[in-house]
Design a protein around this motif. Structure first.
Motif, PDB file in Angstrom:
ATOM      1  N   THR A 103       4.061   9.185  16.735  1.00  0.00           N
ATOM      2  CA  THR A 103       5.035   8.610  15.823  1.00  0.00           C
ATOM      3  C   THR A 103       4.629   8.657  14.347  1.00  0.00           C
ATOM      4  OG1 THR A 103       4.140   6.481  16.632  1.00  0.00           O
ATOM      5  CG2 THR A 103       6.289   7.158  17.442  1.00  0.00           C
ATOM      6  N   ARG A 104       3.362   8.465  14.057  1.00  0.00           N
ATOM      7  CA  ARG A 104       2.944   8.550  12.654  1.00  0.00           C
ATOM      8  C   ARG A 104       3.163   9.958  12.116  1.00  0.00           C
ATOM      9  NH1 ARG A 104      -1.622  10.177  10.184  1.00  0.00           N
ATOM     10  NH2 ARG A 104      -2.862  10.188  12.099  1.00  0.00           N
ATOM     11  N   LYS A 105       2.852  10.961  12.936  1.00  0.00           N
ATOM     12  CA  LYS A 105       3.037  12.345  12.516  1.00  0.00           C
ATOM     13  C   LYS A 105       4.517  12.705  12.392  1.00  0.00           C
ATOM     14  CE  LYS A 105      -1.360  14.043  14.334  1.00  0.00           C
ATOM     15  NZ  LYS A 105      -2.033  15.005  15.273  1.00  0.00           N
ATOM     16  N   GLU A 139      -0.542   4.827  18.231  1.00  0.00           N
ATOM     17  CA  GLU A 139      -0.040   3.633  17.569  1.00  0.00           C
ATOM     18  C   GLU A 139       0.207   2.484  18.553  1.00  0.00           C
ATOM     19  OE1 GLU A 139      -0.360   6.629  15.251  1.00  0.00           O
ATOM     20  OE2 GLU A 139       1.417   6.895  16.508  1.00  0.00           O
ATOM     21  N   GLY A 140      -0.183   2.685  19.815  1.00  0.00           N
ATOM     22  CA  GLY A 140      -0.047   1.638  20.815  1.00  0.00           C
ATOM     23  C   GLY A 140       1.334   1.513  21.416  1.00  0.00           C
ATOM     24  N   SER A 319       3.108   2.285   7.041  1.00  0.00           N
ATOM     25  CA  SER A 319       1.925   1.718   6.372  1.00  0.00           C
ATOM     26  C   SER A 319       0.654   2.401   6.849  1.00  0.00           C
ATOM     27  CB  SER A 319       1.833   0.214   6.639  1.00  0.00           C
ATOM     28  OG  SER A 319       2.934  -0.467   6.092  1.00  0.00           O
ATOM     29  N   GLN A 320       0.566   2.660   8.157  1.00  0.00           N
ATOM     30  CA  GLN A 320      -0.589   3.376   8.695  1.00  0.00           C
ATOM     31  C   GLN A 320      -0.678   4.777   8.103  1.00  0.00           C
ATOM     32  OE1 GLN A 320      -0.616   3.304  13.023  1.00  0.00           O
ATOM     33  NE2 GLN A 320       0.179   1.221  13.030  1.00  0.00           N
ATOM     34  N   ASN A 326      -4.148   7.799   1.860  1.00  0.00           N
ATOM     35  CA  ASN A 326      -4.993   7.293   0.775  1.00  0.00           C
ATOM     36  C   ASN A 326      -6.465   7.481   1.097  1.00  0.00           C
ATOM     37  OD1 ASN A 326      -2.791   6.475  -0.751  1.00  0.00           O
ATOM     38  ND2 ASN A 326      -2.775   4.407   0.093  1.00  0.00           N
ATOM     39  N   ALA A 327      -6.840   7.226   2.352  1.00  0.00           N
ATOM     40  CA  ALA A 327      -8.229   7.398   2.761  1.00  0.00           C
ATOM     41  C   ALA A 327      -8.651   8.852   2.653  1.00  0.00           C
ATOM     42  CB  ALA A 327      -8.406   6.901   4.194  1.00  0.00           C
ATOM     43  N   THR A 328      -7.749   9.749   3.027  1.00  0.00           N
ATOM     44  CA  THR A 328      -8.046  11.181   2.943  1.00  0.00           C
ATOM     45  C   THR A 328      -8.223  11.619   1.494  1.00  0.00           C
ATOM     46  OG1 THR A 328      -6.780  11.609   4.959  1.00  0.00           O
ATOM     47  CG2 THR A 328      -7.215  13.497   3.524  1.00  0.00           C
TER      48      THR A 328
END
Length: 337
Positions: A103-105, A139-140, A319-320, A326-328
């Motif tokens: 889902t995030r992708k 994502e659970g 948000s994830q 941002n981390a990347t």
């Protein structure tokens, strides 16, 4: 009541959802309805490398449209692309590799596609999943729900702004008549507390899709939304997920082309664009989304609770995604010493 629903539904299926049902219904089709050119228009089809999705892609490609195939398996997608080009003579066929259960992708893909393309005329939500044991994605989220509902929700939500900028925008969702035996389960969307039956979970997801189609139509009057039932179709997915049903029905199952017929009609015909947005279709005509006296209707409050839950999940996934990006970016920046 479930016995009543299942009995009425099965009898309806034998009469209407089979190959014979299609042959009877097709006698009333307008023979010129699909005699249109789709040149200059773009179409996105999820699950486009096999079954109904592939048949839909071939039909649209033959009419000159640009086809964006969203597929999970790269090798199968490229093979299907070559076949579609060969059959249609249309080279404007593009493959995008995406697993709708991730889902995030899905959200990241929708955002990137929206930023990279000037328009999208038609989105066809066709990809589906029927897992028979409960498992969750990164994502659970339960895998059937992630693919059939949440992935579809995020993709559609992400592409609505692009569709709104396009000519005659439409969104078609390939649902299932199986949803007729299900009432929306607002308190347990992912079968965390209910007994897990893959077929019934799939049917519940398909009910969720129909409810979403109705809500999207109200919220986006400039886009034509529809859901449809393709009938009982002989596809690799049916053979794998429901082998006993596939074997029992045999030649009574519809061909992939027959199953795709209403999808194509909803996507390209002038007549379909003039129908009321938000309806459920079968064999080129709107049909009730509930069986008579089956008590599967939901209240406005239940629908609101359902869509609120989806939106909460969507915001968490977004948000994830933002945090990951941002981390990347931070890890790639040079470190001062």
């Amino acid at each position: 009541m479930s016995l009543y629903r299942n009995t009425v539904w099965f009898m309806k299926g034998i009469n209407q959802y089979t190959r014979r049902g299609y042959e009877v219904a097709s006698k009333d089709f307008d023979p010129q309805a699909l005699d249109v050119s789709t040149a200059g228009k773009s179409f996105m089809i999820t699950g486009a490398n096999s079954g109904i999705g592939r048949a839909t892609a071939i039909a649209i490609a033959k009419k000159g449209g640009t086809v964006h195939m969203v597929c999970r398996n790269k090798d199968k997608a490229e093979e299907a692309k070559e076949d579609i080009i060969k059959q249609s003579g249309n080279t404007e066929i593009h493959v995008h590799i995406l697993d709708m259960s991730e889902t995030r992708k899905v959200w990241e893909f929708a955002t990137a596609f929206r930023n990279q393309h000037a328009s999208l005329n038609v989105l066809i939500n066709n990809a589906g999943c029927m897992a028979h044991s409960r498992s969750v994605n990164a994502e659970g989220l339960e895998m059937n729900f992630a693919t059939n509902t949440m992935g579809l929700y995020l993709l559609t939500k992400g592409l609505v702004p692009l569709l709104q900028k396009s000519q005659d925008p439409r969104v078609i969702t390939v649902s299932s008549g199986g949803m007729l035996v299900q009432k929306l389960k607002v308190d347990d969307l992912q079968f965390e507390r209910s007994s897990f039956d893959g077929v019934m979970v799939y049917a519940q997801n398909k009910r969720q899709q129909v409810v979403l189609t109705q809500q999207w139509a109200k919220e986006n009057p400039d886009i034509h939304f529809s859901a449809m039932h393709p009938g009982w179709v002989d596809t690799p997915a049916v053979s794998t997920s429901m082998p006993q049903f596939h074997q029992t029905m045999g030649e009574r199952l519809r061909t992939a082309e027959q199953g795709a017929d209403t999808v194509v009609w909803l996507a390209v015909s002038e007549a379909a664009g003039k129908t009321h947005s938000g309806q459920f279709f079968q064999d080129r005509r709107p049909v009730p989304a509930h069986l008579p006296m089956a008590w599967t209707q939901s209240s406005a409050e239940e629908i609101r609770r359902f869509t609120d839950q989806l939106e909460t999940l969507a915001r968490n996934i977004q948000s994830q995604s933002d945090a990951q990006q941002n981390a990347t970016q931070n890890s790639s920046e040079p470190q001062s010493v």
